[in-house]
Design a protein around this motif. Structure first.
Motif, PDB file in Angstrom:
ATOM      1  N   ALA A  83     -10.245   3.954  61.065  1.00 28.30           N
ATOM      2  CA  ALA A  83     -10.908   3.258  60.030  1.00 28.30           C
ATOM      3  C   ALA A  83      -9.193   2.645  60.362  1.00 28.30           C
ATOM      4  O   ALA A  83      -9.309   1.198  59.434  1.00 28.30           O
ATOM      5  N   VAL A  84      -7.983   3.151  59.878  1.00 28.35           N
ATOM      6  CA  VAL A  84      -6.911   2.130  60.179  1.00 28.35           C
ATOM      7  C   VAL A  84      -6.648   0.774  60.540  1.00 28.35           C
ATOM      8  O   VAL A  84      -6.421  -0.263  60.942  1.00 28.35           O
ATOM      9  N   TRP A  85      -7.314   1.159  62.119  1.00 29.67           N
ATOM     10  CA  TRP A  85      -7.288  -0.595  63.027  1.00 29.67           C
ATOM     11  C   TRP A  85      -7.956  -1.196  62.654  1.00 29.67           C
ATOM     12  O   TRP A  85      -7.879  -2.302  63.165  1.00 29.67           O
ATOM     13  N   THR A  86      -9.265  -0.522  61.899  1.00 22.86           N
ATOM     14  CA  THR A  86     -10.029  -1.432  61.730  1.00 22.86           C
ATOM     15  C   THR A  86      -9.771  -2.816  60.441  1.00 22.86           C
ATOM     16  O   THR A  86     -10.076  -4.028  60.270  1.00 22.86           O
ATOM     17  N   LEU A  87      -8.565  -1.892  60.018  1.00 20.84           N
ATOM     18  CA  LEU A  87      -7.309  -2.960  59.190  1.00 20.84           C
ATOM     19  C   LEU A  87      -6.612  -3.794  59.489  1.00 20.84           C
ATOM     20  O   LEU A  87      -6.531  -5.156  58.868  1.00 20.84           O
ATOM     21  N   VAL A  88      -6.475  -4.264  60.718  1.00 15.99           N
ATOM     22  CA  VAL A  88      -5.500  -4.892  61.276  1.00 15.99           C
ATOM     23  C   VAL A  88      -6.249  -5.805  62.446  1.00 15.99           C
ATOM     24  O   VAL A  88      -6.702  -5.878  62.833  1.00 15.99           O
ATOM     25  N   GLY A  91     -14.923   9.831  60.071  1.00 20.80           N
ATOM     26  CA  GLY A  91     -13.641  11.272  60.629  1.00 20.80           C
ATOM     27  C   GLY A  91     -13.324  11.673  59.632  1.00 20.80           C
ATOM     28  O   GLY A  91     -13.764  13.213  60.160  1.00 20.80           O
ATOM     29  N   LEU A  92     -13.920  12.040  58.284  1.00 26.57           N
ATOM     30  CA  LEU A  92     -13.508  13.835  57.160  1.00 26.57           C
ATOM     31  C   LEU A  92     -14.718  14.623  57.676  1.00 26.57           C
ATOM     32  O   LEU A  92     -14.694  15.386  57.798  1.00 26.57           O
ATOM     33  N   ALA A  93     -16.041  13.274  57.857  1.00 25.50           N
ATOM     34  CA  ALA A  93     -16.987  14.459  57.919  1.00 25.50           C
ATOM     35  C   ALA A  93     -16.971  15.324  59.297  1.00 25.50           C
ATOM     36  O   ALA A  93     -17.044  16.756  59.714  1.00 25.50           O
ATOM     37  N   THR A  94     -16.727  14.365  60.488  1.00 26.19           N
ATOM     38  CA  THR A  94     -16.073  15.756  61.546  1.00 26.19           C
ATOM     39  C   THR A  94     -15.295  16.394  61.528  1.00 26.19           C
ATOM     40  O   THR A  94     -15.191  17.687  61.773  1.00 26.19           O
ATOM     41  N   LEU A  95     -14.323  15.921  60.970  1.00 35.26           N
ATOM     42  CA  LEU A  95     -12.875  16.959  60.597  1.00 35.26           C
ATOM     43  C   LEU A  95     -13.761  18.636  59.994  1.00 35.26           C
ATOM     44  O   LEU A  95     -13.190  19.251  59.763  1.00 35.26           O
ATOM     45  N   ASP A 130     -14.724  23.141  69.314  1.00 36.60           N
ATOM     46  CA  ASP A 130     -13.471  23.245  67.993  1.00 36.60           C
ATOM     47  C   ASP A 130     -12.433  22.140  68.675  1.00 36.60           C
ATOM     48  O   ASP A 130     -12.082  21.011  67.394  1.00 36.60           O
ATOM     49  N   ILE A 131     -11.994  22.096  69.610  1.00 31.06           N
ATOM     50  CA  ILE A 131     -10.904  20.909  70.418  1.00 31.06           C
ATOM     51  C   ILE A 131     -11.564  19.725  69.700  1.00 31.06           C
ATOM     52  O   ILE A 131     -10.779  18.298  69.522  1.00 31.06           O
ATOM     53  N   LEU A 132     -12.793  19.442  70.335  1.00 34.46           N
ATOM     54  CA  LEU A 132     -13.389  17.626  70.265  1.00 34.46           C
ATOM     55  C   LEU A 132     -14.247  17.740  68.743  1.00 34.46           C
ATOM     56  O   LEU A 132     -14.011  16.002  68.553  1.00 34.46           O
ATOM     57  N   ARG A 133     -14.277  18.470  67.739  1.00 29.78           N
ATOM     58  CA  ARG A 133     -14.319  18.947  66.435  1.00 29.78           C
ATOM     59  C   ARG A 133     -13.061  18.111  65.782  1.00 29.78           C
ATOM     60  O   ARG A 133     -12.625  16.392  64.886  1.00 29.78           O
ATOM     61  N   TRP A 134     -11.730  18.528  66.016  1.00 28.08           N
ATOM     62  CA  TRP A 134     -10.539  17.252  65.808  1.00 28.08           C
ATOM     63  C   TRP A 134     -10.358  16.077  66.398  1.00 28.08           C
ATOM     64  O   TRP A 134     -10.164  15.303  65.899  1.00 28.08           O
ATOM     65  N   VAL A 135     -10.438  15.819  67.954  1.00 25.61           N
ATOM     66  CA  VAL A 135     -10.296  14.970  68.532  1.00 25.61           C
ATOM     67  C   VAL A 135     -10.951  13.849  67.715  1.00 25.61           C
ATOM     68  O   VAL A 135     -10.593  12.409  67.965  1.00 25.61           O
ATOM     69  N   LEU A 136     -12.121  13.800  67.540  1.00 23.14           N
ATOM     70  CA  LEU A 136     -13.179  13.047  67.474  1.00 23.14           C
ATOM     71  C   LEU A 136     -13.205  12.943  66.064  1.00 23.14           C
ATOM     72  O   LEU A 136     -13.495  11.539  65.406  1.00 23.14           O
ATOM     73  N   SER A 156     -10.017  10.719  65.595  1.00 22.93           N
ATOM     74  CA  SER A 156     -10.423   9.107  66.531  1.00 22.93           C
ATOM     75  C   SER A 156     -10.732   8.533  65.372  1.00 22.93           C
ATOM     76  O   SER A 156     -10.909   7.302  65.298  1.00 22.93           O
ATOM     77  N   PHE A 157     -12.021   8.966  64.366  1.00 20.32           N
ATOM     78  CA  PHE A 157     -12.359   8.124  63.025  1.00 20.32           C
ATOM     79  C   PHE A 157     -11.089   7.400  62.433  1.00 20.32           C
ATOM     80  O   PHE A 157     -11.110   6.043  61.895  1.00 20.32           O
ATOM     81  N   LEU A 158     -10.493   8.707  62.224  1.00 19.73           N
ATOM     82  CA  LEU A 158      -9.902   8.183  60.940  1.00 19.73           C
ATOM     83  C   LEU A 158      -9.069   7.019  61.468  1.00 19.73           C
ATOM     84  O   LEU A 158      -8.334   6.360  61.001  1.00 19.73           O
TER      85      LEU A 158
END
Length: 193
Positions: free
Chosen positions: A81-86, A180-184, A67-73, A76-78
């Motif tokens: 997504a933001v970091w890729t735009l920088v 990220g959304l699929a994981t969450l 459960d914690i891993l799902r939220w962390v991942l 992290s993926f979200l």
């Protein structure tokens, strides 16, 4: 073919376009004009760097509850997504290291150091934790790096001016956001994705 391999290859190939290590590939190709030692240096540095990142991802999976891993991942993926735009910029220290070693050595050292904490290394950790096949993730992320960086070595500046960077970064960001959304939402490597 493994989804871990396919997703890892595609996401990293897109994320690497315009990344500082791709800029470093352009720089080294322009400076040394010896593409094969540069390609071999990229391969060796990426295999070791992403192999270590994959091991960290596997350790995280073994150490953290699902459960914690799902939220962390998912988060992290979200974040990826933001970091890729920088947009990235190459650091002067990384460029200066290249002149102290031979072509292979300069490429290996600078790529290994440039990847430390870089978005593609962090993505490798996350994908290795996300999928149960660390070998396929590392193979995929390494292949993705080569897909993005080898053309940079051979085509140099001619290629860079023709790539729509904003579009590529947007597509990569969308893929990270979807992961990220699929994981969450409960999908993902161990969660059925």
């Amino acid at each position: 073919m493994s989804s871990a391999l396919l997703v890892s290859t595609g996401v990293i190939a897109l994320a690497e376009i315009g990344d500082k290590t791709q800029l470093l590939a352009f720089l080294l190709a322009t400076k040394f004009k010896k593409p094969w030692p540069i390609v071999l240096g990229i391969l060796a540095a990426t295999l070791i760097n992403h192999g270590l990142a994959g091991a960290v991802g596997a350790w995280v999976t073994a150490s953290v509850g699902p459960d914690i891993l799902r939220w962390v991942l998912g988060i992290s993926f979200l974040g990826m997504a933001v970091w890729t735009l920088v947009p990235d910029q190459i650091e002067n220290e990384e460029a200066q290291l290249a002149s102290k070693f031979g072509v292979f050595g300069a490429t290996f050292v600078t790529f290994f150091l440039a990847e430390m904490g870089d978005k593609t290394q962090i993505a490798t950790v996350a994908m290795a934790a996300h999928y149960s096949d660390v070998f396929m993730v590392v193979a995929g992320t390494t292949l993705g790096m080569l897909i993005a960086d080898v053309p940079a070595v051979f085509a140099g500046d001619r290629l860079a001016s023709k790539i729509p960077m904003k579009l590529v970064h947007g597509v990569a960001a969308a893929l990270f956001a979807a992961l990220g959304l699929a994981t969450l939402l409960g999908a993902g490597g161990r969660f059925g994705f």
